[in-house]
Write a protein that holds these residues in place. Sequence first.
Motif, PDB file in Angstrom:
ATOM      1  N   THR A 184      47.669  30.519 -32.069  1.00 11.57           N
ATOM      2  CA  THR A 184      48.311  29.230 -31.689  1.00 11.57           C
ATOM      3  C   THR A 184      48.172  28.028 -32.576  1.00 11.57           C
ATOM      4  O   THR A 184      47.030  28.036 -33.337  1.00 11.57           O
ATOM      5  N   ILE A 217      47.592  23.195 -22.161  1.00 17.57           N
ATOM      6  CA  ILE A 217      46.840  24.481 -22.118  1.00 17.57           C
ATOM      7  C   ILE A 217      47.744  25.686 -22.316  1.00 17.57           C
ATOM      8  O   ILE A 217      47.536  26.563 -23.156  1.00 17.57           O
ATOM      9  N   ASN A 218      48.882  25.988 -21.654  1.00 20.54           N
ATOM     10  CA  ASN A 218      49.667  27.003 -21.565  1.00 20.54           C
ATOM     11  C   ASN A 218      50.082  27.347 -22.772  1.00 20.54           C
ATOM     12  O   ASN A 218      50.052  28.639 -23.196  1.00 20.54           O
ATOM     13  N   ASP A 262      50.423  19.054 -20.263  1.00 17.67           N
ATOM     14  CA  ASP A 262      49.792  20.338 -19.999  1.00 17.67           C
ATOM     15  C   ASP A 262      49.791  20.770 -21.393  1.00 17.67           C
ATOM     16  O   ASP A 262      50.622  21.120 -22.272  1.00 17.67           O
ATOM     17  N   TRP A 267      44.133  22.020 -14.465  1.00 19.86           N
ATOM     18  CA  TRP A 267      44.959  23.444 -14.294  1.00 19.86           C
ATOM     19  C   TRP A 267      45.517  23.668 -12.753  1.00 19.86           C
ATOM     20  O   TRP A 267      46.562  24.262 -12.470  1.00 19.86           O
ATOM     21  N   TYR A 275      48.747  26.786 -25.663  1.00 16.93           N
ATOM     22  CA  TYR A 275      47.735  26.915 -26.879  1.00 16.93           C
ATOM     23  C   TYR A 275      46.534  27.563 -26.557  1.00 16.93           C
ATOM     24  O   TYR A 275      45.262  27.290 -26.908  1.00 16.93           O
ATOM     25  N   ARG A 276      46.785  28.765 -25.571  1.00 20.54           N
ATOM     26  CA  ARG A 276      45.540  29.628 -25.278  1.00 20.54           C
ATOM     27  C   ARG A 276      45.497  30.886 -26.338  1.00 20.54           C
ATOM     28  O   ARG A 276      44.270  31.535 -26.139  1.00 20.54           O
ATOM     29  N   GLU A 298      45.213  33.308 -29.641  1.00 21.17           N
ATOM     30  CA  GLU A 298      44.430  33.275 -30.831  1.00 21.17           C
ATOM     31  C   GLU A 298      45.075  32.198 -31.967  1.00 21.17           C
ATOM     32  O   GLU A 298      44.520  31.889 -32.859  1.00 21.17           O
TER      33      GLU A 298
END
Length: 317
Positions: free
Chosen positions: A43, A35-36, A33, A60, A38-39, A41
Amino acid sequence: MNIIRMSGGLGNQMFQYALYLKLRSMGKEVKFDDINEYRGENTRPIVLAVFGVDYPKATWDEITAFTDGSMELRKRIRRNLFGRKAIEYEEKGFFDPQVLGFEDMYLKGAFQSEKYFEDIKDEVRSTYQFPELEELHLPQKHYNSTKGYLDRIEGCEAVALHMYRGDSRNNEELYDGICTEKYYEGAVRYIQERYPQAIFFIFSNEPKWVKGWVISLMKSQIEEGMSRQEIKNLENRFVMVETNSEYTGYLDMFLMSRCRHNIISNSSFSWWGAWLNENPGKLICAPSRWINGMEGDEVYTKGMTLLDENGNVKRTL
């Protein structure tokens, strides 16, 4: 299938990818994962590509199924009534053998221990090989700077000194009083006693503060009767490495790994810089506590010399 939640900067990502290699060697299916965490601004970037590695990414739908995070109305109502039913596990301590036993789990943690991949160290080491500078296609400024530092490092008894100042650490109580000025002073003395001609290449996220610390350290080392040339030689033994940002920080790790010895902070970034150092006679100085309130022996590797917050040697592993 296991899903590893990727988080943090390059050092953390390397530990998480090393766990992926271990689980894969055990015949397990593993995805990330990425995504969570690194979403937002601000990160941190995912930088594993510098090693030429790729990794399978969880969709997802797979992530929400494991974490019970679906925003469908009926599932939100069910969570409000009965609570979340996630299939997830958070690592306990620095090395948690349970992490290696799951077949279907969403795994959260730093996995900051060589113990996770001790039996596949050769694979991990071969995975984390930096390309030649020419192959990185760097902007001219970064290429010239890195090449200049590298030439100096390879021409002397180079020591990488990583001074991580806690501007981005959320809970300062966990890190306070560990990598103190006295700790670094003690580590510098420890190496100078064994290698009087050592040159210290200093890497830090607060270069202005470090420059002041270096001036104070040098003043404490100036002895009565020293000539101007001797004082100048002392000044030349501390080199501030500057240029890189979060996006090119891997160049700092590359340079750390090419030094002969390492003084590390309680940071996964400098841990890897020292671990990738291939000098068989290397000295590695590390803080005797990694995090306050938690035993951290699993973080340390054979041969490290541990110093306390007062700069005193506690033990050599």
